[in-house]
Design a protein around this motif. Structure first.
Motif, short mmCIF file in Angstrom:
data_model
loop_
_atom_site.label_atom_id
_atom_site.label_comp_id
_atom_site.label_asym_id
_atom_site.label_seq_id
_atom_site.Cartn_x
_atom_site.Cartn_y
_atom_site.Cartn_z
N ARG A 276 0.83 -1.21 0.00
CA ARG A 276 0.00 0.00 0.00
C ARG A 276 0.86 1.26 0.00
N GLU A 277 1.95 1.23 0.76
CA GLU A 277 2.86 2.37 0.76
C GLU A 277 3.45 2.59 -0.64
N TRP A 278 3.86 1.49 -1.27
CA TRP A 278 4.38 1.57 -2.64
C TRP A 278 3.35 2.18 -3.58
N ARG A 279 2.11 1.72 -3.45
CA ARG A 279 1.08 2.19 -4.38
C ARG A 279 0.83 3.69 -4.22
N VAL A 280 0.74 4.17 -3.00
CA VAL A 280 0.50 5.59 -2.80
C VAL A 280 1.66 6.42 -3.34
N PHE A 281 2.89 6.04 -3.00
CA PHE A 281 4.04 6.80 -3.48
C PHE A 281 4.15 6.74 -5.00
N SER A 282 3.83 5.60 -5.58
CA SER A 282 3.93 5.48 -7.04
C SER A 282 2.85 6.29 -7.75
N LEU A 283 1.74 6.54 -7.08
CA LEU A 283 0.68 7.36 -7.67
C LEU A 283 1.00 8.85 -7.56
N VAL A 284 1.57 9.28 -6.44
CA VAL A 284 1.81 10.72 -6.25
C VAL A 284 3.17 11.16 -6.81
N ALA A 285 4.10 10.23 -6.94
CA ALA A 285 5.43 10.57 -7.45
C ALA A 285 5.94 9.47 -8.38
N PRO A 286 5.23 9.23 -9.49
CA PRO A 286 5.64 8.15 -10.39
C PRO A 286 7.04 8.33 -10.97
N SER A 287 7.51 9.58 -11.04
CA SER A 287 8.83 9.83 -11.61
C SER A 287 9.95 9.18 -10.81
N GLN A 288 9.68 8.88 -9.54
CA GLN A 288 10.72 8.32 -8.68
C GLN A 288 10.83 6.80 -8.80
N GLU A 289 9.87 6.17 -9.49
CA GLU A 289 9.93 4.74 -9.79
C GLU A 289 10.30 3.90 -8.57
N PHE A 290 9.45 3.94 -7.58
CA PHE A 290 9.71 3.22 -6.34
C PHE A 290 9.69 1.71 -6.57
N PRO A 291 10.66 1.01 -6.01
CA PRO A 291 10.69 -0.45 -6.16
C PRO A 291 9.70 -1.12 -5.21
N THR A 292 9.41 -2.38 -5.48
CA THR A 292 8.58 -3.16 -4.57
C THR A 292 9.46 -3.68 -3.43
N LEU A 293 9.05 -3.38 -2.20
CA LEU A 293 9.81 -3.80 -1.02
C LEU A 293 8.97 -4.71 -0.15
N ASP A 294 9.64 -5.51 0.68
CA ASP A 294 8.89 -6.34 1.61
C ASP A 294 8.78 -5.64 2.96
N ARG A 295 8.27 -6.36 3.95
CA ARG A 295 7.97 -5.72 5.24
C ARG A 295 9.21 -5.33 6.03
N TYR A 296 10.39 -5.85 5.66
CA TYR A 296 11.60 -5.53 6.41
C TYR A 296 12.37 -4.34 5.82
N GLU A 297 11.91 -3.84 4.67
CA GLU A 297 12.58 -2.72 4.02
C GLU A 297 11.67 -1.50 4.07
N GLN A 298 12.27 -0.32 4.19
CA GLN A 298 11.48 0.89 4.35
C GLN A 298 11.59 1.80 3.13
N TYR A 299 10.47 2.40 2.78
CA TYR A 299 10.45 3.49 1.82
C TYR A 299 10.89 4.78 2.53
N PRO A 300 11.16 5.83 1.76
CA PRO A 300 11.47 7.11 2.43
C PRO A 300 10.33 7.50 3.38
N PHE A 301 10.68 8.21 4.43
CA PHE A 301 9.67 8.65 5.38
C PHE A 301 8.58 9.45 4.69
N SER A 302 8.98 10.34 3.79
CA SER A 302 8.02 11.14 3.03
C SER A 302 8.63 11.47 1.68
N VAL A 303 7.78 11.86 0.73
CA VAL A 303 8.26 12.16 -0.62
C VAL A 303 7.62 13.45 -1.13
N LYS A 304 8.29 14.09 -2.07
CA LYS A 304 7.74 15.27 -2.72
C LYS A 304 6.91 14.80 -3.91
#
Length: 612
Positions: A276-304
């Motif tokens: 769900r975190e991946w999906r939200v970030f990929s919708l609001v900032a698709p240019s950053q091409e966020f990878p798929t991560l599992d539960r032990y890896e973290q996305y950035p705290f926040s994104v522009k």
């Protein structure tokens, strides 16, 4: 004797943690800084995914007399569940003056434009505090009643959790006001914490979301390394490092990563939160091409975000089922012939595969059928508080709800939005209108969902179109007579709620009359057979038994020899549908933990007898 008592406390703590896991139905929440929104609003969102209190109660503020007390109940968010009646567990002193706030499953707004969204992550068993007084909904109630800003709210919650103890599982709140938005995370003080011990009864931290960025969280801790030198953007509890040091989780000189220390193994299947975190970030900032991560890896705290965000953007995110991605829930065999994204809960022992300790599961969508309510809020510094604080509220699942405007200065809402049963059908409750439509849509999602979205937009588009005019009138009235402005907004909010509720019940019966028996009934009384997709009919061998039998009667194929039938396996009793829950919820875990604690207690007692 003291050791025996400590073992008993540990036993109670473990039971409480397991109980917390079983009630963590999961939510998705966002926060948007004022420079990341199209109009300068600070925005907070929440989907309350599970059976929680959907009734909006406005708790009036005011002056209080010396000696007045506040009753503390556990757990107030479950107040519509007849089998989970909140229990009074204590009292604390009231403050001299409080603000009016809006109570619901998880209280979300006060008259000063302070907004709160929530999600659960549970965390380590070792930090639970069985003697703590507070759960997250208590902290929200007290902070909204006592704080005029997000920072004040965090200070209030942190101080109360430390003094009275926090006994809930780990939780996160997104806390916004008209200038800034923060992420607040809290868990207990430890199994052996006691009131009056002089030690803090909670481990909490807060991190500010940059003004030009947005945040999303979904059932795992999201605060990473705390910068203890940055007092402007971080807040934290007293002696926050002490327990981690004593337990050997952390050493001086290392980064103090809150998420890894207090929530090292997020619950659920491997991608339950991260997807769900991946999906939200990929919708609001698709240019950053966020990878798929599992539960032990973290996305950035926040994104522009690539573009500044509007209220409707966040509403649309809440209607998402991963459409157009490899995880699209409207595609594939599990979606059935009609592209239905709904995935009912599956009991743990029914799941066919495992990966180590983690069971496979359905993809966990953002839009979820078992949502009690959701909202998108706006806090705006350039308007008077009663006008600037606006919460767009929707009952039941966000993809089939209508978001209605509710201003923070209103003094009442319609009875049907502030009451209602959940354990039986209640036509006097607005919630049931939306729940009914969502459930009826499951009969023929491909046909009905399109109509539902059109009908939903017909209301929301009017609210958006009228918003500037309504707020300009309310602000003008406020400059002359604040009380008149509040009356105006209260009437507008109530009219909007009544209009939507009446219209949605009418729409529900329209759907019942139009879609049944596999048909769509036209206005002239004729009917259209909706049928099935060709690919689906081919996949299920449409009419194959008749085709084969007909071929035999024509002598085209030879009748196969009869094969002795095996006795059918006894039918299993129907399972009661359950919400998705963390896999740590199994009965086996409870039994193992109880046995461990009993064995530990027996060992201590035996050792003490030998010493004596």
């Amino acid at each position: 004797m003291k050791r025996i008592r400590k073992c008993f406390i540990m036993f109670i703590a473990i039971l409480m943690v397991v109980s917390t896991f079983t009630s963590a139905y999961a939510c998705t929440s966002m926060g948007v800084g004022k420079d990341a929104s199209v109009d300068g609003s600070v925005m907070v969102t929440h989907t309350c995914d599970g059976w929680y209190d959907h009734r909006i109660q406005i708790i009036p503020g005011g002056k209080h007399t010396a000696g007045e007390m506040v009753e503390i109940y556990r757990d107030p968010c479950n107040d519509t569940r007849p089998n989970k009646v909140p229990e009074k567990v204590g009292e604390i002193p009231q403050v001299e003056e409080t603000y009016s706030y809006f109570h619901i499953g998880y209280p979300f707004m006060n008259e000063k434009q302070v907004m709160m969204g929530e999600f659960t992550w549970s965390g380590r068993e070792e930090v639970s505090s069985p003697q703590g007084l507070m759960v997250i909904a208590n902290l929200e109630q007290l902070a909204l009643a006592r704080a005029a800003t997000a920072r004040e709210a965090i200070e209030v919650m942190g101080a109360l959790a430390e003094e009275y103890g926090y006994c809930d599982g780990g939780e996160t709140l997104i806390v916004g006001d008209k200038n800034e938005v923060w992420v607040f995370e809290v868990c207990g003080g430890g199994m052996l914490w006691e009131p009056g011990s002089g030690k803090p009864g909670a481990h909490w931290a807060a991190q500010r979301i940059p003004d030009d960025e947005m945040f999303v969280g979904a059932n795992r801790s999201r605060i990473g390394v705390i910068d203890f030198t940055d007092k402007e953007n971080f807040m934290y509890s007293t002696d926050i490092t002490q327990l981690s040091k004593e337990m050997g989780w952390w050493s001086e000189g290392e980064d103090f990563n809150y998420a890894k220390l207090f929530n090292p193994e997020p619950y659920g299947s491997p991608f339950y939160a991260a997807r769900r975190e991946w999906r939200v970030f990929s919708l609001v900032a698709p240019s950053q091409e966020f990878p798929t991560l599992d539960r032990y890896e973290q996305y950035p705290f926040s994104v522009k975000p690539d573009q500044k965000l509007a209220v409707k953007d966040l509403m649309d995110i809440y209607s998402d089922h991963y459409e157009g991605t490899p995880y699209d829930l409207t595609k594939g065999l599990a979606a059935g012939p009609f592209g239905n994204p709904t995935r009912w809960g599956v009991k743990g022992d029914q799941k066919p595969g495992t990966i180590g300790e983690d069971r496979h599961d359905w993809e966990r969508a953002i839009a979820l059928y078992r949502c009690s309510y959701s909202f998108v809020s706006q806090s705006r510094s350039w308007m008077p508080d009663p006008v600037g604080g606006l919460l767009w509220f929707g009952q039941d699942s966000p993809d089939t709800t209508v978001y209605v405007p509710m201003y923070c200065g209103v003094t009442e809402v319609p009875e049907s939005w502030s009451s209602g049963l959940r354990h039986q059908f209640d036509p006097d409750s607005a919630w049931w209108a939306f729940n009914f439509v969502n459930n009826w849509a499951n009969l023929r999602w491909d046909a009905m969902y399109t109509e539902i979205r059109e009908k939903k937009a017909s209301y929301e588009d009017v609210f958006f179109a009228d918003q500037n005019e309504i707020e300009a009138e309310a602000a003008e009235l406020f400059s002359k007579n604040p009380a008149e402005s509040v009356r105006y907004l209260t009437k507008y909010t109530n009219d909007a709620m009544n209009t939507v509720e009446d219209g949605w019940w009418e729409f529900a019966w329209y759907l019942v009359g139009k879609y049944y028996d596999g048909m769509s009934i036209n206005e002239d009384g004729s009917s259209t057979t909706l049928g099935y997709p060709m690919a689906y009919l081919e996949a299920v061998d449409y009419a194959s038994t008749s085709v084969n039998d007909y071929a035999m009667t024509q002598g085209e194929v030879q009748e196969p020899e009869a094969v002795p039938e095996e006795a059918p396996a006894p039918a299993e009793p129907a399972a009661t549908p359950e919400p998705q829950q963390p896999e740590k919820n199994s009965t086996a875990l409870v039994v193992i933990l109880v046995v461990i604690v009993i064995a530990a207690a027996w060992f201590v007692i035996s050792k003490k007898r030998k010493v004596d």
